[in-house]
Design a protein around this motif. Structure first.
Motif, PDB file in Angstrom:
ATOM      1  N   MET A   1       0.906  -1.060   0.074  1.00 32.95           N
ATOM      2  CA  MET A   1       0.232   0.214  -0.006  1.00 32.95           C
ATOM      3  C   MET A   1       1.086   1.112  -0.100  1.00 32.95           C
ATOM      4  N   GLU A   2       0.663   2.125  -0.830  1.00 39.63           N
ATOM      5  CA  GLU A   2       1.401   3.424  -0.952  1.00 39.63           C
ATOM      6  C   GLU A   2       1.073   4.177   0.127  1.00 39.63           C
ATOM      7  N   THR A   3       2.073   4.996   0.690  1.00 38.22           N
ATOM      8  CA  THR A   3       1.677   6.061   1.840  1.00 38.22           C
ATOM      9  C   THR A   3       1.645   7.502   1.182  1.00 38.22           C
ATOM     10  N   THR A   4       0.777   8.195   1.676  1.00 37.89           N
ATOM     11  CA  THR A   4       0.624   9.299   1.423  1.00 37.89           C
ATOM     12  C   THR A   4       1.520  10.617   1.715  1.00 37.89           C
ATOM     13  N   VAL A   5       1.644  11.723   1.358  1.00 39.10           N
ATOM     14  CA  VAL A   5       2.635  12.615   1.841  1.00 39.10           C
ATOM     15  C   VAL A   5       2.411  12.950   3.247  1.00 39.10           C
ATOM     16  N   TYR A   6       1.091  12.910   3.582  1.00 33.50           N
ATOM     17  CA  TYR A   6       0.595  13.402   4.978  1.00 33.50           C
ATOM     18  C   TYR A   6       0.835  12.364   6.083  1.00 33.50           C
ATOM     19  N   GLU A   7       0.950  11.015   5.513  1.00 31.67           N
ATOM     20  CA  GLU A   7       1.498   9.814   6.429  1.00 31.67           C
ATOM     21  C   GLU A   7       2.996  10.055   6.505  1.00 31.67           C
ATOM     22  N   ASP A   8       3.646  10.219   5.732  1.00 33.23           N
ATOM     23  CA  ASP A   8       5.104  10.325   5.747  1.00 33.23           C
ATOM     24  C   ASP A   8       5.526  11.673   6.713  1.00 33.23           C
ATOM     25  N   LYS A   9       4.802  12.813   6.284  1.00 39.92           N
ATOM     26  CA  LYS A   9       4.939  13.770   7.103  1.00 39.92           C
ATOM     27  C   LYS A   9       4.713  13.550   8.712  1.00 39.92           C
ATOM     28  N   ALA A  10       3.536  12.770   8.937  1.00 39.64           N
ATOM     29  CA  ALA A  10       3.137  12.452  10.218  1.00 39.64           C
ATOM     30  C   ALA A  10       3.958  11.713  10.960  1.00 39.64           C
ATOM     31  N   LYS A  11       5.000  10.712   9.914  1.00 41.18           N
ATOM     32  CA  LYS A  11       5.691   9.801  10.480  1.00 41.18           C
ATOM     33  C   LYS A  11       7.209  10.508  10.943  1.00 41.18           C
ATOM     34  N   GLN A  12       7.365  11.551  10.387  1.00 42.69           N
ATOM     35  CA  GLN A  12       8.492  12.650  10.472  1.00 42.69           C
ATOM     36  C   GLN A  12       8.170  13.354  11.868  1.00 42.69           C
ATOM     37  N   LEU A  13       7.177  13.847  11.980  1.00 42.66           N
ATOM     38  CA  LEU A  13       6.690  14.688  13.302  1.00 42.66           C
ATOM     39  C   LEU A  13       6.651  13.716  14.302  1.00 42.66           C
ATOM     40  N   ILE A  14       6.448  12.340  14.291  1.00 46.75           N
ATOM     41  CA  ILE A  14       6.300  11.567  15.413  1.00 46.75           C
ATOM     42  C   ILE A  14       7.659  11.130  16.009  1.00 46.75           C
ATOM     43  N   ALA A  15       8.757  11.036  14.812  1.00 44.95           N
ATOM     44  CA  ALA A  15       9.985  10.697  15.376  1.00 44.95           C
ATOM     45  C   ALA A  15      10.589  12.063  15.980  1.00 44.95           C
ATOM     46  N   GLU A  16      10.414  13.242  15.491  1.00 46.42           N
ATOM     47  CA  GLU A  16      10.914  14.244  16.272  1.00 46.42           C
ATOM     48  C   GLU A  16      10.225  14.426  17.579  1.00 46.42           C
ATOM     49  N   MET A  17       9.180  14.003  17.778  1.00 42.93           N
ATOM     50  CA  MET A  17       8.275  13.959  19.150  1.00 42.93           C
ATOM     51  C   MET A  17       9.052  13.029  19.961  1.00 42.93           C
ATOM     52  N   LYS A  18       9.343  11.779  19.407  1.00 44.32           N
ATOM     53  CA  LYS A  18      10.202  10.794  20.124  1.00 44.32           C
ATOM     54  C   LYS A  18      11.337  11.468  20.775  1.00 44.32           C
ATOM     55  N   GLN A  19      11.985  11.957  19.891  1.00 42.70           N
ATOM     56  CA  GLN A  19      13.446  12.565  20.352  1.00 42.70           C
ATOM     57  C   GLN A  19      13.412  13.531  21.271  1.00 42.70           C
ATOM     58  N   LEU A  20      12.236  14.496  21.350  1.00 47.13           N
ATOM     59  CA  LEU A  20      12.033  15.545  22.334  1.00 47.13           C
ATOM     60  C   LEU A  20      11.606  15.008  23.425  1.00 47.13           C
ATOM     61  N   ILE A  21      10.836  13.649  23.619  1.00 45.79           N
ATOM     62  CA  ILE A  21      10.418  13.162  24.778  1.00 45.79           C
ATOM     63  C   ILE A  21      11.498  12.446  25.293  1.00 45.79           C
ATOM     64  N   GLU A  22      12.375  11.784  24.603  1.00 44.43           N
ATOM     65  CA  GLU A  22      13.431  11.144  25.067  1.00 44.43           C
ATOM     66  C   GLU A  22      14.565  12.057  25.803  1.00 44.43           C
ATOM     67  N   ALA A  23      14.784  13.044  25.060  1.00 42.97           N
ATOM     68  CA  ALA A  23      15.738  14.364  25.336  1.00 42.97           C
ATOM     69  C   ALA A  23      15.295  14.833  26.860  1.00 42.97           C
ATOM     70  N   LYS A  24      14.184  14.837  26.922  1.00 42.17           N
ATOM     71  CA  LYS A  24      13.784  15.583  28.137  1.00 42.17           C
ATOM     72  C   LYS A  24      13.526  14.495  29.394  1.00 42.17           C
ATOM     73  N   GLY A  25      13.595  13.442  28.917  1.00 44.15           N
ATOM     74  CA  GLY A  25      13.614  12.337  29.922  1.00 44.15           C
ATOM     75  C   GLY A  25      12.212  12.036  30.588  1.00 44.15           C
ATOM     76  N   ILE A  26      11.175  12.290  29.872  1.00 44.34           N
ATOM     77  CA  ILE A  26       9.846  11.827  30.186  1.00 44.34           C
ATOM     78  C   ILE A  26       9.082  10.834  29.489  1.00 44.34           C
ATOM     79  N   ASN A  27       9.922   9.841  29.158  1.00 45.77           N
ATOM     80  CA  ASN A  27       9.549   8.668  28.361  1.00 45.77           C
ATOM     81  C   ASN A  27       8.985   7.728  29.228  1.00 45.77           C
ATOM     82  N   ASN A  28       8.935   7.916  30.632  1.00 43.94           N
ATOM     83  CA  ASN A  28       8.335   6.969  31.500  1.00 43.94           C
ATOM     84  C   ASN A  28       6.724   6.910  31.285  1.00 43.94           C
ATOM     85  N   GLY A  29       6.020   5.947  31.870  1.00 39.26           N
ATOM     86  CA  GLY A  29       4.643   5.726  32.011  1.00 39.26           C
ATOM     87  C   GLY A  29       3.818   7.011  32.477  1.00 39.26           C
ATOM     88  N   ASN A  30       4.393   7.697  33.353  1.00 37.75           N
ATOM     89  CA  ASN A  30       3.635   8.690  34.320  1.00 37.75           C
ATOM     90  C   ASN A  30       3.094   9.817  33.314  1.00 37.75           C
TER      91      ASN A  30
END
Length: 80
Positions: free
Chosen positions: A1-30
């Motif tokens: 299945m072909e991904t759309t431009v929006y899906e690719d952009k969403a995945k890119q934003l999510i990867a950036e969010m993951k980095q921010l969350i890990e950098a802030k040290g708030i990737n725990n469950g709380n």
């Protein structure tokens, strides 16, 4: 299945969010649970297995510190 431009952009934003969350040290469950997300769902989102819903996306934005400011328009208080 072909991904759309929006899906690719969403995945890119999510990867950036993951980095921010890990950098802030708030990737725990709380912080995730306070925003209404469970760890299993967040793992699926961060591993690219699932795209978040709008509410999940906004919760991840809130956790990672990404703020949105929507434009406002002032209208006169007179009837048309």
């Amino acid at each position: 299945m072909e991904t759309t431009v929006y899906e690719d952009k969403a995945k890119q934003l999510i990867a950036e969010m993951k980095q921010l969350i890990e950098a802030k040290g708030i990737n725990n469950g709380n912080a995730l649970e306070e925003a209404g997300l469970n760890q299993e769902l967040v793992n699926k989102i961060f591993n690219g297995e699932q795209l978040p819903s709008l509410s999940e996306f906004l919760a991840l934005c809130q956790i990672s510190g990404i703020l949105f400011q929507l434009p406002t328009v002032e209208t006169p208080n007179t009837p048309m």
